[in-house]
Design an enzyme around this catalytic site. Structure first.
Site, PDB file in Angstrom:
ATOM      1  N   LYS A 112      31.419  40.585  33.606  1.00 52.86           N
ATOM      2  CA  LYS A 112      32.090  40.136  32.381  1.00 52.86           C
ATOM      3  C   LYS A 112      31.783  41.046  31.205  1.00 52.86           C
ATOM      4  CE  LYS A 112      33.085  35.341  33.365  1.00 52.86           C
ATOM      5  NZ  LYS A 112      33.091  33.959  32.897  1.00 52.86           N
ATOM      6  N   LYS A 195      38.529  38.039  42.545  1.00 54.42           N
ATOM      7  CA  LYS A 195      38.601  36.593  42.406  1.00 54.42           C
ATOM      8  C   LYS A 195      39.665  36.202  41.378  1.00 54.42           C
ATOM      9  CE  LYS A 195      35.712  34.168  39.320  1.00 54.42           C
ATOM     10  NZ  LYS A 195      36.302  32.905  38.913  1.00 54.42           N
ATOM     11  N   LYS A 198      40.158  32.700  35.225  1.00 54.81           N
ATOM     12  CA  LYS A 198      40.809  32.338  33.967  1.00 54.81           C
ATOM     13  C   LYS A 198      40.837  33.507  33.003  1.00 54.81           C
ATOM     14  CE  LYS A 198      39.158  27.609  33.475  1.00 54.81           C
ATOM     15  NZ  LYS A 198      37.711  27.812  33.682  1.00 54.81           N
TER      16      LYS A 198
END
Ligand code: ATP
Ligand code: MG
Length: 330
Positions: A112, A195, A198
């Site tokens: 991230k 993956k 969101k």
């Protein structure tokens, strides 16, 4: 009854198929056998920038989606994380027990933070897994229904619980990750090696988007240059992902689907799966709207959930504070 805890971030207008098949579906079934605590984790959401009004709206939309999927507030404790201040308080204690290097090994942080410019990466994104450990340990949790991507965070949670217990005496239950066998990692439709997420909205099937749009996304899913409909993650990641989703939503086994589609084309599979998804999300969306039409009732459900969660969480926190030597307030 075993204690179950899990959470989901209110970071988008909609949950996606990965959230549902990897975690939320298990949340619903586990209500039958466990004392379940389910949480919309808004503290986690602000580890990346959020617009205040959007965050408020998405928190309610998240709760409404959980109710529509079948979380029953009469049987489970459904609440918003920031309504229970004990999460942040326990998180601080656990941060002081976590090694810097230990936290730095978390792969989700690496992924991230790599997606953002360095100066926008907050310390909260780094300490996120420790807050998650606090969420879980606060409720003396036995099992945590999550997707495969959370396995490492669960390992950290167990390590912190064991460390605390051995240093200060038995305090926390040792939680295990409950990760589904077949649907632990739903892949992105546009990049079937990554993956569905969101925060990376490329090939994401959102439960709240127009069903037509979902069907279209499935029709344009990335596949391969062969013709055969066969489960083979190594060589046919896209088709395999579609088969996993199809199987999970219909209860038909992958072998059964392979046989049914023998001699047929990718287009047939995609069209049929599109219809399966449309049939799933259409009544779901109506139910969500029903919950959102009565915000007062929705807020009441969340308030009652938080009251109960606080009672349970505060008891754990009192013990923790006492064990580590904080003077009790008089
Ligand atoms: P973000 O990208 O912002 O982290 P997310 O899509 O991962 O969002 P979360 O709220 O972090 O959503 O995760 C909620 C639950 O959904 C977790 O249990 C997580 O393991 C599960 N989950 C998320 N994505 C997938 C996926 N692609 N397949 C299976 N489970 C998933
Ligand atoms: Mg996530």
């Amino acid at each position: 009854k075993p204690r179950v805890f899990s959470g989901i971030q209110p970071t988008a207008d909609s949950f996606h198929l990965g959230n549902y098949l990897g975690a939320l579906r298990e949340w619903v079934t586990m209500q039958d056998t466990a004392d379940a605590f389910y949480c919309v984790v808004d503290l986690h959401a602000i580890t990346v920038a959020q617009d205040p009004d959007e965050l408020r709206r998405r928190t309610r939309v998240s709760a409404a989606q959980l109710l529509a999927l079948g979380i029953d507030p009469e049987r489970s404790t459904l609440f918003v994380q920031s309504h229970v201040p004990e999460h942040a308080q326990l998180s601080w204690v656990l941060e002081c027990l976590t090694g810097f290097g230990e936290a730095g090994r978390m792969t989700q942080f690496k992924d991230k933070s790599a997606r953002q410019e360095a100066e926008h990466v907050g310390v909260g994104l780094f300490t996120y897994p420790i807050l998650q450990a606090a969420d879980i340990l606060l409720y003396q949790t036995d099992a945590v229904p999550v997707g495969e991507d959370q396995r490492q965070h669960l390992e950290l949670t167990r390590n912190l619980a064991q460390r605390f217990n051995s240093r200060f005496g038995p305090t926390f239950a040792l939680p295990t990750a409950h990760i589904p066998k077949d649907t632990a990692k739903i892949q992105d439709l546009q990049d079937p090696t990554a993956k569905m997420s969101k925060s990376v909205p490329a090939g994401v099937v959102e439960l709240m988007e127009s069903p037509k749009r979902s069907a279209k996304k499935i029709r344009s899913a990335v596949t391969d240059l062969e013709k055969e409909i066969r489960y083979d993650v190594e060589n046919k990641a896209g088709i395999s992902n579609l088969l996993v989703i199809y199987s999970a939503l219909t209860g038909r086994s992958i072998a059964e689907l392979e046989a049914a589609y023998e001699g047929k084309g990718y287009g047939d599979l995609k069209k049929d799966l599109g219809e399966v998804v449309v049939d799933f999300v259409t009544p779901f969306q109506e139910q969500v709207q029903g919950y959102l039409d009565d915000v007062a009732e929705l807020d009441k459900v969340l308030r009652k959930g938080a009251e109960h969660a606080r009672e349970v969480g505060a008891a754990t926190l009192r013990t923790v504070f006492d064990r580590i030597g904080f003077l009790a307030p008089t």
